[in-house]
Design an enzyme around this catalytic site. Structure first.
Site, PDB file in Angstrom:
ATOM      1  N   THR A 130       4.732   2.815  24.914  1.00 49.98           N
ATOM      2  CA  THR A 130       4.908   3.242  23.520  1.00 49.98           C
ATOM      3  C   THR A 130       3.862   2.687  22.558  1.00 49.98           C
ATOM      4  O   THR A 130       3.345   1.581  22.754  1.00 49.98           O
ATOM      5  CB  THR A 130       6.302   2.795  23.024  1.00 49.98           C
ATOM      6  OG1 THR A 130       6.380   2.985  21.613  1.00 49.98           O
ATOM      7  CG2 THR A 130       6.572   1.329  23.306  1.00 49.98           C
ATOM      8  N   GLU A 132       4.597   1.446  19.880  1.00 51.15           N
ATOM      9  CA  GLU A 132       5.169   0.231  19.280  1.00 51.15           C
ATOM     10  C   GLU A 132       4.506  -1.030  19.850  1.00 51.15           C
ATOM     11  O   GLU A 132       4.612  -2.108  19.267  1.00 51.15           O
ATOM     12  CB  GLU A 132       6.675   0.177  19.529  1.00 51.15           C
ATOM     13  CG  GLU A 132       7.482   1.049  18.597  1.00 51.15           C
ATOM     14  CD  GLU A 132       7.494   0.565  17.148  1.00 51.15           C
ATOM     15  OE1 GLU A 132       7.840  -0.599  16.914  1.00 51.15           O
ATOM     16  OE2 GLU A 132       7.152   1.361  16.259  1.00 51.15           O
ATOM     17  N   TYR A 158      11.948  -4.707  21.024  1.00 46.12           N
ATOM     18  CA  TYR A 158      11.665  -3.474  21.786  1.00 46.12           C
ATOM     19  C   TYR A 158      10.198  -3.430  22.202  1.00 46.12           C
ATOM     20  O   TYR A 158       9.865  -3.210  23.373  1.00 46.12           O
ATOM     21  CB  TYR A 158      12.020  -2.250  20.924  1.00 46.12           C
ATOM     22  CG  TYR A 158      11.533  -0.935  21.491  1.00 46.12           C
ATOM     23  CD1 TYR A 158      12.187  -0.320  22.546  1.00 46.12           C
ATOM     24  CD2 TYR A 158      10.398  -0.308  20.963  1.00 46.12           C
ATOM     25  CE1 TYR A 158      11.739   0.895  23.062  1.00 46.12           C
ATOM     26  CE2 TYR A 158       9.940   0.904  21.473  1.00 46.12           C
ATOM     27  CZ  TYR A 158      10.605   1.496  22.529  1.00 46.12           C
ATOM     28  OH  TYR A 158      10.156   2.688  23.038  1.00 46.12           O
ATOM     29  N   LYS A 162       8.665  -3.548  25.960  1.00 50.47           N
ATOM     30  CA  LYS A 162       7.845  -2.448  26.475  1.00 50.47           C
ATOM     31  C   LYS A 162       6.492  -2.945  26.988  1.00 50.47           C
ATOM     32  O   LYS A 162       5.906  -2.367  27.902  1.00 50.47           O
ATOM     33  CB  LYS A 162       7.641  -1.386  25.394  1.00 50.47           C
ATOM     34  CG  LYS A 162       8.834  -0.456  25.217  1.00 50.47           C
ATOM     35  CD  LYS A 162       8.951   0.538  26.385  1.00 50.47           C
ATOM     36  CE  LYS A 162      10.075   1.528  26.182  1.00 50.47           C
ATOM     37  NZ  LYS A 162      10.244   2.436  27.321  1.00 50.47           N
TER      38      LYS A 162
HETATM   39  P1  NAP Z   1      16.434   8.150  24.271  1.00 50.79           P
HETATM   40  O1  NAP Z   1      16.781   9.524  23.775  1.00 50.79           O
HETATM   41  O2  NAP Z   1      16.974   6.962  23.557  1.00 50.79           O
HETATM   42  O3  NAP Z   1      16.843   8.074  25.806  1.00 50.79           O
HETATM   43  C1  NAP Z   1      16.929   6.866  26.500  1.00 50.79           C
HETATM   44  C2  NAP Z   1      17.917   7.018  27.625  1.00 50.79           C
HETATM   45  O4  NAP Z   1      18.045   5.761  28.304  1.00 50.79           O
HETATM   46  C3  NAP Z   1      19.334   7.401  27.176  1.00 50.79           C
HETATM   47  O5  NAP Z   1      19.721   8.579  27.844  1.00 50.79           O
HETATM   48  C4  NAP Z   1      20.186   6.229  27.632  1.00 50.79           C
HETATM   49  O6  NAP Z   1      21.438   6.602  28.169  1.00 50.79           O
HETATM   50  C5  NAP Z   1      19.361   5.662  28.767  1.00 50.79           C
HETATM   51  N1  NAP Z   1      19.818   4.304  29.060  1.00 50.79           N
HETATM   52  C6  NAP Z   1      20.166   3.337  28.183  1.00 50.79           C
HETATM   53  N2  NAP Z   1      20.635   2.274  28.833  1.00 50.79           N
HETATM   54  C7  NAP Z   1      20.604   2.573  30.148  1.00 50.79           C
HETATM   55  C8  NAP Z   1      20.992   1.887  31.313  1.00 50.79           C
HETATM   56  N3  NAP Z   1      21.536   0.672  31.267  1.00 50.79           N
HETATM   57  N4  NAP Z   1      20.820   2.491  32.515  1.00 50.79           N
HETATM   58  C9  NAP Z   1      20.312   3.743  32.575  1.00 50.79           C
HETATM   59  N5  NAP Z   1      19.934   4.451  31.501  1.00 50.79           N
HETATM   60  C10 NAP Z   1      20.090   3.864  30.300  1.00 50.79           C
HETATM   61  O7  NAP Z   1      14.846   7.976  24.313  1.00 50.79           O
HETATM   62  P2  NAP Z   1      13.669   9.069  24.283  1.00 50.79           P
HETATM   63  O8  NAP Z   1      13.248   9.250  22.887  1.00 50.79           O
HETATM   64  O9  NAP Z   1      14.028  10.213  25.115  1.00 50.79           O
HETATM   65  O10 NAP Z   1      12.510   8.231  24.974  1.00 50.79           O
HETATM   66  C11 NAP Z   1      12.378   8.189  26.396  1.00 50.79           C
HETATM   67  C12 NAP Z   1      11.613   6.933  26.771  1.00 50.79           C
HETATM   68  O11 NAP Z   1      10.329   6.959  26.141  1.00 50.79           O
HETATM   69  C13 NAP Z   1      12.272   5.636  26.335  1.00 50.79           C
HETATM   70  O12 NAP Z   1      12.000   4.663  27.320  1.00 50.79           O
HETATM   71  C14 NAP Z   1      11.551   5.290  25.050  1.00 50.79           C
HETATM   72  O13 NAP Z   1      11.594   3.898  24.828  1.00 50.79           O
HETATM   73  C15 NAP Z   1      10.158   5.799  25.329  1.00 50.79           C
HETATM   74  N6  NAP Z   1       9.383   6.256  24.188  1.00 50.79           N
HETATM   75  C16 NAP Z   1       9.895   7.145  23.305  1.00 50.79           C
HETATM   76  C17 NAP Z   1       9.125   7.593  22.263  1.00 50.79           C
HETATM   77  C18 NAP Z   1       9.644   8.616  21.273  1.00 50.79           C
HETATM   78  O14 NAP Z   1       9.041   8.775  20.204  1.00 50.79           O
HETATM   79  N7  NAP Z   1      10.693   9.341  21.598  1.00 50.79           N
HETATM   80  C19 NAP Z   1       7.806   7.136  22.117  1.00 50.79           C
HETATM   81  C20 NAP Z   1       7.300   6.247  23.059  1.00 50.79           C
HETATM   82  C21 NAP Z   1       8.097   5.814  24.105  1.00 50.79           C
HETATM   83  P3  NAP Z   1      22.745   6.732  27.265  1.00 50.79           P
HETATM   84  O15 NAP Z   1      22.643   8.119  26.730  1.00 50.79           O
HETATM   85  O16 NAP Z   1      23.827   6.517  28.256  1.00 50.79           O
HETATM   86  O17 NAP Z   1      22.666   5.672  26.211  1.00 50.79           O
HETATM   87  O1  F7E Z   2      11.758   4.759  12.589  1.00 53.62           O
HETATM   88  C1  F7E Z   2      11.651   3.940   9.004  1.00 53.62           C
HETATM   89  C2  F7E Z   2      11.645   2.791   9.987  1.00 53.62           C
HETATM   90  O2  F7E Z   2      13.699   4.644  14.134  1.00 53.62           O
HETATM   91  C3  F7E Z   2      10.545   5.261  12.065  1.00 53.62           C
HETATM   92  C4  F7E Z   2      11.348   5.288  19.020  1.00 53.62           C
HETATM   93  O3  F7E Z   2      11.379   6.509  19.705  1.00 53.62           O
HETATM   94  O4  F7E Z   2       9.177   5.730  18.133  1.00 53.62           O
HETATM   95  C5  F7E Z   2      10.505   5.434  17.774  1.00 53.62           C
HETATM   96  O5  F7E Z   2      10.564   4.216  17.050  1.00 53.62           O
HETATM   97  C6  F7E Z   2      10.236   4.604  10.734  1.00 53.62           C
HETATM   98  C7  F7E Z   2      10.342   3.075  10.724  1.00 53.62           C
HETATM   99  O6  F7E Z   2      11.408   5.323  15.001  1.00 53.62           O
HETATM  100  C8  F7E Z   2      15.076   4.741   8.177  1.00 53.62           C
HETATM  101  O7  F7E Z   2      11.668   1.548   9.292  1.00 53.62           O
HETATM  102  C9  F7E Z   2      13.231   4.406   7.096  1.00 53.62           C
HETATM  103  O8  F7E Z   2       9.259   2.580  10.005  1.00 53.62           O
HETATM  104  O9  F7E Z   2      12.667   6.883  13.615  1.00 53.62           O
HETATM  105  P1  F7E Z   2      12.481   5.448  13.846  1.00 53.62           P
HETATM  106  P2  F7E Z   2      10.430   4.152  15.460  1.00 53.62           P
HETATM  107  O10 F7E Z   2      10.923   2.828  15.026  1.00 53.62           O
HETATM  108  O11 F7E Z   2       9.060   4.539  15.030  1.00 53.62           O
HETATM  109  C10 F7E Z   2       8.530   4.746  18.956  1.00 53.62           C
HETATM  110  C11 F7E Z   2       7.137   5.246  19.287  1.00 53.62           C
HETATM  111  C12 F7E Z   2       9.323   4.380  20.134  1.00 53.62           C
HETATM  112  O12 F7E Z   2       8.784   4.025  21.183  1.00 53.62           O
HETATM  113  C13 F7E Z   2      10.787   4.207  19.939  1.00 53.62           C
HETATM  114  O13 F7E Z   2      11.473   4.295  21.183  1.00 53.62           O
HETATM  115  O14 F7E Z   2      11.211   5.048   9.784  1.00 53.62           O
HETATM  116  N1  F7E Z   2      12.955   4.271   8.427  1.00 53.62           N
HETATM  117  N2  F7E Z   2      14.522   4.680   6.915  1.00 53.62           N
HETATM  118  C14 F7E Z   2      14.085   4.473   9.121  1.00 53.62           C
HETATM  119  N3  F7E Z   2      14.329   4.469  10.448  1.00 53.62           N
HETATM  120  C15 F7E Z   2      15.589   4.747  10.855  1.00 53.62           C
HETATM  121  N4  F7E Z   2      15.855   4.788  12.174  1.00 53.62           N
HETATM  122  N5  F7E Z   2      16.604   5.003   9.945  1.00 53.62           N
HETATM  123  C16 F7E Z   2      16.400   5.010   8.592  1.00 53.62           C
HETATM  124  O15 F7E Z   2      17.309   5.246   7.812  1.00 53.62           O
END
Ligand code: NAP
Ligand code: F7E
Length: 345
Positions: A130, A132, A158, A162
């Site tokens: 990620t 992050e 987090y 990662k």
């Molecule tokens: P997500 O919707 O939060 O999906 C994560 C999944 O992990 C959920 O289905 C969750 O299952 C499962 N999980 C949690 N705890 C677990 C456990 N103990 N054993 C097995 N599975 C478990 O995340 P996503 O946005 O699809 O992202 C997919 C991956 O890419 C994640 O690793 C995330 O950190 C990474 N990532 C995401 C982004 C983004 O912008 N979306 C960017 C960079 C990296 P439950 O439904 O049961 O909780």
């Molecule tokens: O926050 C601000 C918050 O929670 C984005 C994950 O998929 O992308 C995701 O992480 C921004 C932050 O995503 C609210 O402070 C303001 O600056 O949607 P987010 P994230 O933290 O960028 C990365 C790439 C991953 O890898 C992660 O798995 O939005 N913000 N107000 C808020 N955020 C949330 N959640 N809720 C608010 O009300």
């Protein structure tokens, strides 16, 4: 040729849904993990089966290496996509130990399960790394965006977890000659995004406001910027990384950064509301044309350490993988609001 087998951890997640569909369309047999003591009649199990009948559900927790090893021995997947994790940055501050167990050590559990099953020379492994990991601080921020060689400085439990996943994946590649790679993905969103993430929180609230079911939305930091793409585009990049001749890590991003404030304004525009901003800091509000408050600040959503700015440079993925995102920022906002307007009718 035998049908290829893909194994996805965390099948209930956003990316897993898009990826399972893509792999199914490409002719793969798809397996995906769910956690918990679920029987086939359980509503959560049923929900996945109804939406993705082609997915073979495997009950396995990322903390349970025996279940993971058994699954590898039985399925012998050609490709493993490790998407399961605690993925919410804000939540990781509240539960840092579980985040380390799952988001860091969970990666090692999957890699070891592949090795214990004797598949390290045949199974290809994708780790969901990620943006992050970069942290967004001024001192290490390249002008044109972070690349595969930029320095890391994670700012949350987090991000730190990662980083372990990223390095252990590289280490298994170098130590055991495994085809093990990281996709360093910048934020990607869409209609499958969990409601705890800011873009979906906004699109759902805007739809509810339009339908008269809610008056306003409460947000945290409006001025953080993210490089937001569409999840459907990003899973294509994940797959392409595992089809290369040699394993390597790639950044997937759009090359554009936008603030939460901009996302909010555009989302409200979709329902005909022009937001103007009044006040400062925690007292700032966003009001509509009639002076009704539609956005308020709630410091509960601030984080102990914030990532203020993330911008990625996808040049290498574009050149070497031939990857190209299709959905732009306005297109993403529109797609999400339109989806939630229909869903909430
Ligand atoms: P997500 O919707 O939060 O999906 C994560 C999944 O992990 C959920 O289905 C969750 O299952 C499962 N999980 C949690 N705890 C677990 C456990 N103990 N054993 C097995 N599975 C478990 O995340 P996503 O946005 O699809 O992202 C997919 C991956 O890419 C994640 O690793 C995330 O950190 C990474 N990532 C995401 C982004 C983004 O912008 N979306 C960017 C960079 C990296 P439950 O439904 O049961 O909780
Ligand atoms: O926050 C601000 C918050 O929670 C984005 C994950 O998929 O992308 C995701 O992480 C921004 C932050 O995503 C609210 O402070 C303001 O600056 O949607 P987010 P994230 O933290 O960028 C990365 C790439 C991953 O890898 C992660 O798995 O939005 N913000 N107000 C808020 N955020 C949330 N959640 N809720 C608010 O009300």
């Amino acid at each position: 040729m035998a049908q290829k087998r893909a194994f996805i951890t965390g099948i209930a997640g956003q990316d897993a849904g898009h990826l399972a569909q893509l792999l199914h369309e490409k002719g793969y047999e798809v397996f995906g993990t769910l956690r918990g003591q679920l029987e086939a009649s359980h509503p959560r199990y049923q929900a996945i089966k109804n939406e993705m009948p082609y997915v073979n559900i495997v009950l396995a927790d990322l903390l349970d290496i025996s279940a993971l090893t058994r699954a590898m021995q039985e399925i012998k997947p050609d490709e493993v996509y490790n998407l399961g994790a605690i993925s919410h940055v804000g939540y990781s501050f509240r539960d840092p130990l579980l985040t380390a167990d799952l988001t860091a050590k969970g990666v090692l559990n999957v890699l070891e399960a592949i090795r214990l099953a004797g598949l390290e020379k045949t199974t290809r492994f994708y780790q969901a790394s990620t943006s992050e990991m970069y942290g967004g601080l001024d001192y290490n921020r390249p002008e044109k965006g972070y690349t595969e060689s930029s320095a890391f400085h994670p700012r949350s439990p987090y991000g730190v977890a990662k980083l372990y996943g990223y390095w252990i994946t590289k280490n298994y590649r170098e130590s055991y000659d495994m085809f093990a790679v990281s996709g360093i993905l910048f934020n990607h969103e869409g209609e499958r995004r969990g409601p705890e993430f800011v873009t979906r929180k906004i699109s759902q609230a805007v739809a509810a406001i339009k339908l008269g079911k809610q008056d306003k939305i409460e947000l945290g930091n409006l001025d953080a910027k993210r490089d937001w793409g569409y999840a459907g585009d990003y899973v294509e990049g994940m797959w392409r990384m595992l089809q290369q001749d040699t394993p390597d890590d790639y950044v997937l991003a759009t090359g554009e950064a936008h603030s939460i404030r901009e996302f909010t304004e555009l989302a409200f525009k979709e329902i005909g509301i022009d937001i103007s901003w009044q006040g400062e800091a925690e007292n700032e509000v966003g009001v509509d044309q009639d002076g009704v408050v539609r956005v308020a600040i709630n410091p509960e959503f601030y984080r102990p350490a914030e990532v203020d700015f993330l911008l990625g440079d996808p040049t290498r993925a574009e050149n070497e993988l031939g990857w190209q995102r299709k959905v732009d920022f306005p297109g993403l906002v529109k797609l999400m609001v339109e989806h939630d307007l229909t869903a909430k009718q």
